[in-house]
Write a protein that holds these residues in place. Structure first.
Motif, PDB file in Angstrom:
ATOM      1  N   THR A  23      -9.505  -7.056  -5.786  1.00  0.00           N
ATOM      2  CA  THR A  23     -10.686  -6.591  -6.306  1.00  0.00           C
ATOM      3  C   THR A  23     -11.708  -6.090  -5.272  1.00  0.00           C
ATOM      4  O   THR A  23     -12.872  -5.499  -5.529  1.00  0.00           O
ATOM      5  N   THR A  24     -11.410  -6.287  -3.896  1.00  0.00           N
ATOM      6  CA  THR A  24     -12.382  -5.958  -2.688  1.00  0.00           C
ATOM      7  C   THR A  24     -11.868  -4.524  -2.817  1.00  0.00           C
ATOM      8  O   THR A  24     -12.770  -3.717  -1.874  1.00  0.00           O
ATOM      9  N   ILE A  25     -11.181  -3.598  -3.362  1.00  0.00           N
ATOM     10  CA  ILE A  25     -10.543  -2.465  -3.131  1.00  0.00           C
ATOM     11  C   ILE A  25     -11.507  -1.720  -4.478  1.00  0.00           C
ATOM     12  O   ILE A  25     -10.927  -2.153  -5.514  1.00  0.00           O
ATOM     13  N   GLU A  26     -11.972  -0.867  -4.194  1.00  0.00           N
ATOM     14  CA  GLU A  26     -12.742   0.012  -5.222  1.00  0.00           C
ATOM     15  C   GLU A  26     -11.713   1.199  -5.351  1.00  0.00           C
ATOM     16  O   GLU A  26     -11.328   2.176  -4.594  1.00  0.00           O
ATOM     17  N   ILE A  27     -11.698   1.537  -6.819  1.00  0.00           N
ATOM     18  CA  ILE A  27     -10.598   2.623  -7.137  1.00  0.00           C
ATOM     19  C   ILE A  27     -11.613   3.745  -7.780  1.00  0.00           C
ATOM     20  O   ILE A  27     -12.388   3.316  -8.522  1.00  0.00           O
ATOM     21  N   ARG A  28     -11.383   4.783  -7.204  1.00  0.00           N
ATOM     22  CA  ARG A  28     -12.337   5.998  -7.571  1.00  0.00           C
ATOM     23  C   ARG A  28     -11.186   6.997  -8.193  1.00  0.00           C
ATOM     24  O   ARG A  28     -10.236   7.423  -7.577  1.00  0.00           O
TER      25      ARG A  28
END
Length: 744
Positions: free
Chosen positions: A467-472
């Motif tokens: 969840t520390t990684i943002e997906i765009r």
């Protein structure tokens, strides 16, 4: 006798030579003391009369008399060599001088001198024997010998020299080397020997007395007169043709060995068995160690194979036989490791040679095979679970759908039932995606929407991404590419997996974009593609980045920088293979500490809607009779109720043999059969085959939670009209039933 005559005779008595006088018939009239000693006669014998001819060996007398007749002139005083005979019969060599005594022109006798040359003859014989001995030695010498004067003229040579030059003794004696030789190097060697007293020649000599070329080695030594100037020279000549041939054969052999050594696919090392220092290595060894031969020669096995090196060195230092040392890890300068199987054998007391077969790729392949087997096992397990899970979902989705038709729109329970229904659909879609990803059969290509591929891949990946990684996401097109959804999904999943691995220890952004891009001829040439419209899929991260020296290798099979257990090194090579197989190309840009971006170009699909598209079937019912077969009672109950609500007459059974019995008794009673695929004792395909034998035109729909054995070809071979994936909702079932009934 006068005083002068007596005086002369006294003098004669004192001489060391035999002196005598004879009358014309060679009877002795005088002989001195030495004559009596030499021939061993006494004075008494002399007084009785002695003839000088009798003192010659019988075989010499005729020749002597002929010579005596020639010496009637007073001036003649020539020496002849005869064999004398003593009183006792023994013989001895002598020199005989005879002079005629003439008075008043009349021969009155002879006067002569005899010298015993026994010792001289012995010396001459000894000298001759010595000369013969040394000539034999010289002639039998394995080295050619020649002797020449200060003019360079050959005065003598032995047989070996004649053999080496390939001529004859007669043609060589008298040959002037300075004037007649053509080999300038040889001429200069002769001149140097005559000048300095020594010189050396080695080379291919062409004989001037015979058509022969010989590799020779010559040492010239000068002979000095009284230790001063060189007056003559001796040459020692050695035929080195065989040596040269052997040397050339050795050079050829060494070149062949070196070629085999360097071209061998296995790494070969020569190592000092005591220190472990590398002495030699082939190209494969340079490759496996990541070092040049020059670099290796500065290192030991401790530097290149540190793990277990001391134990291995102790073993081979005391071993006199081949040793199988098992797996050895070679550490390259950049930290990469190659694993090889190493065998050694002693070469001599100080050197051992080792042969290392690189098995890094084989081990990776084995690991990949194990992973593939695991995936296959997971796929098989997933299929079994999917079948059971879909059967469970069939009841959940089916009854919730029936409840929705029973509950009025304003009823508070409707939303709860709708939630159950939608949860069931999501579960169905999730199982479907898992099954699609785990299938190993050859894909069938068709137009695929890439935006949907991305959505499905991210749906599967999202739970695994921290969840520390943002997906765009930036999806700018919904166009199609021509391919196979599962393979295209692997591209997205592998690239996204690599991206989040690069950021899993930190916060970061995973960016995914999809857009159409028109590729010009110039740009297409860069990527080795045809100009046209492409779908550009870009996946980037803000992770650690890829070092520049790794960028050229990231698509190589088994290349990985991840720690053990986090990667096989096959992900990017698989991505490259899929992209290439779809007629596309992939590029990468990366900076250490800033991140990485992959751009995938796939040709945009060009297709038109088929005007003869199949007509849309609405969820309508009918009055036909349907035989429903499934070993799960919950499924037959819910599907039977669905079909009955659609107006059909339904006969349901949970046993395949019971279905055969009912159909056999009243085949004309049924218009359609809906059967499960996997059932005890009899599969849906086997049931269909039996029913076709009874009623060839009967419509059949196969329904299963996992399409494992129901390939398109097998369904067509048994003339199965349709396949329905469980769990099925009522509207889909209604459309499929109506569609099959209308066609049969």
């Amino acid at each position: 006798m006068s005083i002068s005559e007596q005086h002369l005779r006294d003098l004669a008595e004192m001489l060391p030579e035999a002196v005598f006088e004879t009358d014309p018939d060679f009877n002795l009239t005088f002989a001195n003391r030495r004559a009596f000693e030499l021939f061993r006669y006494s004075r008494e014998d002399f007084s009785q009369g002695l003839n000088g001819v009798d003192m010659l060996a019988p075989e010499e007398r005729k020749r002597a008399l002929e010579n005596f007749k020639k010496q009637i002139s007073f001036e003649d005083f020539e020496a002849f060599e005869y064999k004398g005979i003593r009183k006792d019969g023994s013989t001895f060599p002598m020199l005989f001088w005879l002079n005629s005594i003439i008075e008043k022109n009349k021969l009155i006798g002879y006067r002569g001198v005899i010298v015993d040359i026994t010792e001289r003859k012995r010396a001459e014989e000894a000298l001759q024997k010595s000369e013969n001995k040394y000539r034999t030695i010289i002639n039998e010498s394995p080295v050619g010998i020649l002797y020449f004067d200060q003019e360079g003229t050959i005065l003598e040579c032995n047989k070996k020299f004649v053999t080496i030059i390939g001529s004859s003794y007669e043609s060589l004696i008298g040959l002037n080397m300075l004037r007649q030789l053509k080999d300038e190097k040889m001429i200069q060697a002769v001149k140097q020997a005559l000048r300095d007293g020594e010189s050396f020649y080695e080379g291919l000599y062409s004989s001037v007395t015979a058509e022969k070329k010989t590799y020779v080695k010559v040492l010239f030594k000068g002979i000095r007169h009284e230790g001063k100037e060189v007056t003559s020279c001796v040459g020692l000549v050695e035929d080195i043709s065989e040596q040269r041939i052997a040397e050339e054969e050795q050079r050829i052999s060494e070149r062949r060995y070196r070629t085999l050594f360097d071209q061998a696919t296995d790494a070969i090392f020569l190592v000092d068995r005591r220190t472990g220092r590398y002495l030699d290595a082939n190209k494969a060894a340079e490759k496996i160690t990541g070092r040049s031969l020059m670099e290796l020669k500065q290192l030991t096995t401790h530097d290149v194979t540190p793990a277990g090196s001391s134990e291995r060195l102790r073993l081979i230092a005391g071993s006199e036989k081949s040793e199988k040392l098992g797996q050895v890890t070679y550490v390259q300068p950049d930290g990469q490791k190659r694993i090889a199987v190493l065998n050694t054998a002693p070469l001599d007391d100080g050197v051992v040679f080792g042969i290392a077969r690189d098995i890094t790729n084989e081990l990776a392949m084995e690991n990949h095979l194990r992973q593939a087997q695991k995936m296959e096992a997971i796929g098989t397990l997933a299929g079994g679970i999917a079948h059971d899970f879909n059967n469970i979902l069939s009841a959940i989705i089916g009854y919730s759908e029936l409840l929705l038709t029973d509950i009025s729109p304003g009823d508070p329970a409707r939303n709860k039932v709708m939630t159950i229904f939608r949860a069931g659909e999501r579960a169905r879609d999730l199982v479907s995606r898992i099954l699609t990803f785990s299938r190993s059969e050859e894909p069938i290509r068709s137009p695929v929407r890439m935006d949907q591929v991305i959505h499905e891949a991210l749906t599967l990946l999202r739970p695994a991404i921290p969840t520390t990684i943002e997906i765009r996401k930036r999806i700018e097109t919904s166009c199609h590419v021509y391919g196979e959804p599962t393979r295209l999904q692997q591209i997205v999943m592998n690239l996204c997996t690599n991206a989040y691995h690069a950021m899993e220890d930190t916060f970061g952004v995973l960016d995914i974009s999809l857009a159409e891009e028109e590729m010009s001829e110039q740009m297409a040439a860069i990527y080795h593609l045809a100009p046209g419209t492409y779908m550009k899929l870009s996946i980037s991260d803000t992770g650690c980045g890829i070092p520049s020296d790794h960028l050229e290798r990231i698509f190589d099979p088994y290349f990985t920088t991840k720690e053990k257990g986090k990667g096989t090194g096959l992900g990017l090579s698989m991505v490259l293979g899929i992209v290439k197989n779809h007629g596309g190309e992939i590029s990468v840009e990366s900076q250490v500490g800033q991140g990485t971006r992959f751009d995938v170009y796939l040709p945009k699909a060009r297709f038109e809607d088929d005007p003869a598209e199949k007509k849309e079937y609405r969820a309508s019912g009918g009055r036909e009779s349907i035989l429903l077969v499934d070993d799960e009672k919950d499924i037959t109950d819910v599907q039977a109720e669905m079909l009955k609500r659609l107006g059909y007459h339904v006969t349901a059974t949970n046993r395949a043999d019971d279905a055969v019995a009912q159909f056999t008794e009243h085949p004309e009673q049924f218009d359609l059969v809906i059967t499960d695929m996997t059932m005890p004792k009899m599969t849906g395909l086997q049931l269909s085959e039996k029913l076709r034998q009874i009623h060839p035109e009967i419509g059949i729909i196969i329904c299963s939670g996992y399409q494992e054995n129901a390939s398109e070809k097998s369904l067509q071979a048994l003339k199965i009209n349709a396949f329905v994936q469980k769990p099925v909702i009522m509207s889909d079932l209604a459309k499929m039933v109506r569609k099959v009934l209308d066609r049969t």
